[in-house]
Design an enzyme around this catalytic site. Sequence first.
Site, PDB file in Angstrom:
ATOM      1  CB  SER A   1       5.185  61.952  13.568  1.00  0.00           C
ATOM      2  OG  SER A   1       4.737  60.774  14.188  1.00  0.00           O
TER       3      SER A   1
HETATM    4  N1  SAH Z   1       1.787  57.157  11.709  1.00  0.00           N
HETATM    5  C1  SAH Z   1       0.769  58.022  12.244  1.00  0.00           C
HETATM    6  C2  SAH Z   1       1.095  58.445  13.669  1.00  0.00           C
HETATM    7  C3  SAH Z   1      -0.106  58.291  14.542  1.00  0.00           C
HETATM    8  S1  SAH Z   1       0.182  58.380  16.280  1.00  0.00           S
HETATM    9  C4  SAH Z   1       0.490  59.201  11.334  1.00  0.00           C
HETATM   10  O1  SAH Z   1       1.177  59.356  10.319  1.00  0.00           O
HETATM   11  O2  SAH Z   1      -0.446  59.947  11.609  1.00  0.00           O
HETATM   12  C5  SAH Z   1       0.321  56.662  16.687  1.00  0.00           C
HETATM   13  C6  SAH Z   1      -0.888  55.808  16.443  1.00  0.00           C
HETATM   14  O3  SAH Z   1      -0.604  54.508  16.959  1.00  0.00           O
HETATM   15  C7  SAH Z   1      -2.165  56.272  17.127  1.00  0.00           C
HETATM   16  O4  SAH Z   1      -3.147  56.501  16.159  1.00  0.00           O
HETATM   17  C8  SAH Z   1      -2.520  55.100  18.055  1.00  0.00           C
HETATM   18  O5  SAH Z   1      -3.912  54.876  18.152  1.00  0.00           O
HETATM   19  C9  SAH Z   1      -1.817  53.937  17.370  1.00  0.00           C
HETATM   20  N2  SAH Z   1      -1.561  52.769  18.203  1.00  0.00           N
HETATM   21  C10 SAH Z   1      -1.122  52.706  19.475  1.00  0.00           C
HETATM   22  N3  SAH Z   1      -0.995  51.423  19.881  1.00  0.00           N
HETATM   23  C11 SAH Z   1      -1.368  50.644  18.821  1.00  0.00           C
HETATM   24  C12 SAH Z   1      -1.476  49.231  18.612  1.00  0.00           C
HETATM   25  N4  SAH Z   1      -1.166  48.339  19.569  1.00  0.00           N
HETATM   26  N5  SAH Z   1      -1.890  48.788  17.407  1.00  0.00           N
HETATM   27  C13 SAH Z   1      -2.216  49.665  16.420  1.00  0.00           C
HETATM   28  N6  SAH Z   1      -2.150  51.001  16.560  1.00  0.00           N
HETATM   29  C14 SAH Z   1      -1.719  51.504  17.752  1.00  0.00           C
END
Ligand code: SAH
Length: 224
Positions: A62
Site C-alpha cells: 500500500s
Molecule cells: N499489508 C500488505 C498489503 C498487501 S496487499 C503489505 O504491507 O504489503 C493485500 C494482501 O492481501 C495480498 O497479499 C493478498 O494476497 C492478501 N489477501 C487477500 N485475500 C486474503 C485472505 N482471504 N486471507 C489472507 N490474505 C488475503
Amino acid sequence: MNDPYTAKKVRLVMDLRTKGIKDLRVLGAIEKIPRDMFVPDAVKDQAWEDMALPIGRGQTISQPFVVAVMTEALALTDRDKVLEIGTGCGYQSAILAKLCRRVYTIERHKPLLVDAEKRHKELRLTTITAIAGDGMLGWPKIHGIEQAPFDKIICTAAARERPPEKLIDQLKPGGLLVIPVGLSGEQVLRLYKKDSEESYSFRDIMPVRFVPLLPDIASEHEAA
Ligand code: SAH
C-alpha cells in the site's frame, strides 16, 4: 553506516504530515521501518515515494499515506493484540509491531508469506506471528490455542460489501476494525467499532483502491 535513503525518508515523513497524518508514533514507525527492504529490486528507488508498488503475485504494497491512515485509525497502544489480514510483503505488519504488543498476520499467497517472515526476522521483529491461510475465517486455533479476541483488526484487502463475519466475531467489545469495503473503483476505507457483543457501528474514512479479499489459500499458479 551511511543510509542512502535518509533524505528520502525525511521527505516522505514531511509529505505525510502535509497530507494530514498527525500521530507522531505512526510517523516515527514509518521513518524507522526500511520500506526499501520490502519491495522488489526493480522498484527500490521508489520505495520512499508516497505510492503503492508491485510486490509480485499480482499484489501491491500500500501507499505509505494509506498505511499511515489505517494505522492511525486503530489508535494502537502497547497493550494491543492485533490481527492483520493480508500480510503481503509484511510492511504493514512491521509498522504495527512498532506500536502494539503482538501482531498476528495471515496471507493466502505462501511465497509472499515466506519472504515477509524473512524480513521480519532480519529486522528482529519478534512479536509478529505469520501464517498462510484464509484470513476471511479469522485466526484459527493452533494446537488448541485460541488467540481471539483481538483488540484491533486491520484488513489490507477489500471486502465486497461488508467485513467477513468472523472478523467482527474475533474482535473484543470496544475493539476497532479498519477495512476497505466495496467493488473495485468504488471502495471506501471503513472503520468499525464493536460497541458490544451484539452490535457495531462504522464510519467512512476516505475512498481507496485495494486488491480484493479472496477466499482460500492461493494455488501455486494463481496471479503469479
Ligand atoms: N499489508 C500488505 C498489503 C498487501 S496487499 C503489505 O504491507 O504489503 C493485500 C494482501 O492481501 C495480498 O497479499 C493478498 O494476497 C492478501 N489477501 C487477500 N485475500 C486474503 C485472505 N482471504 N486471507 C489472507 N490474505 C488475503
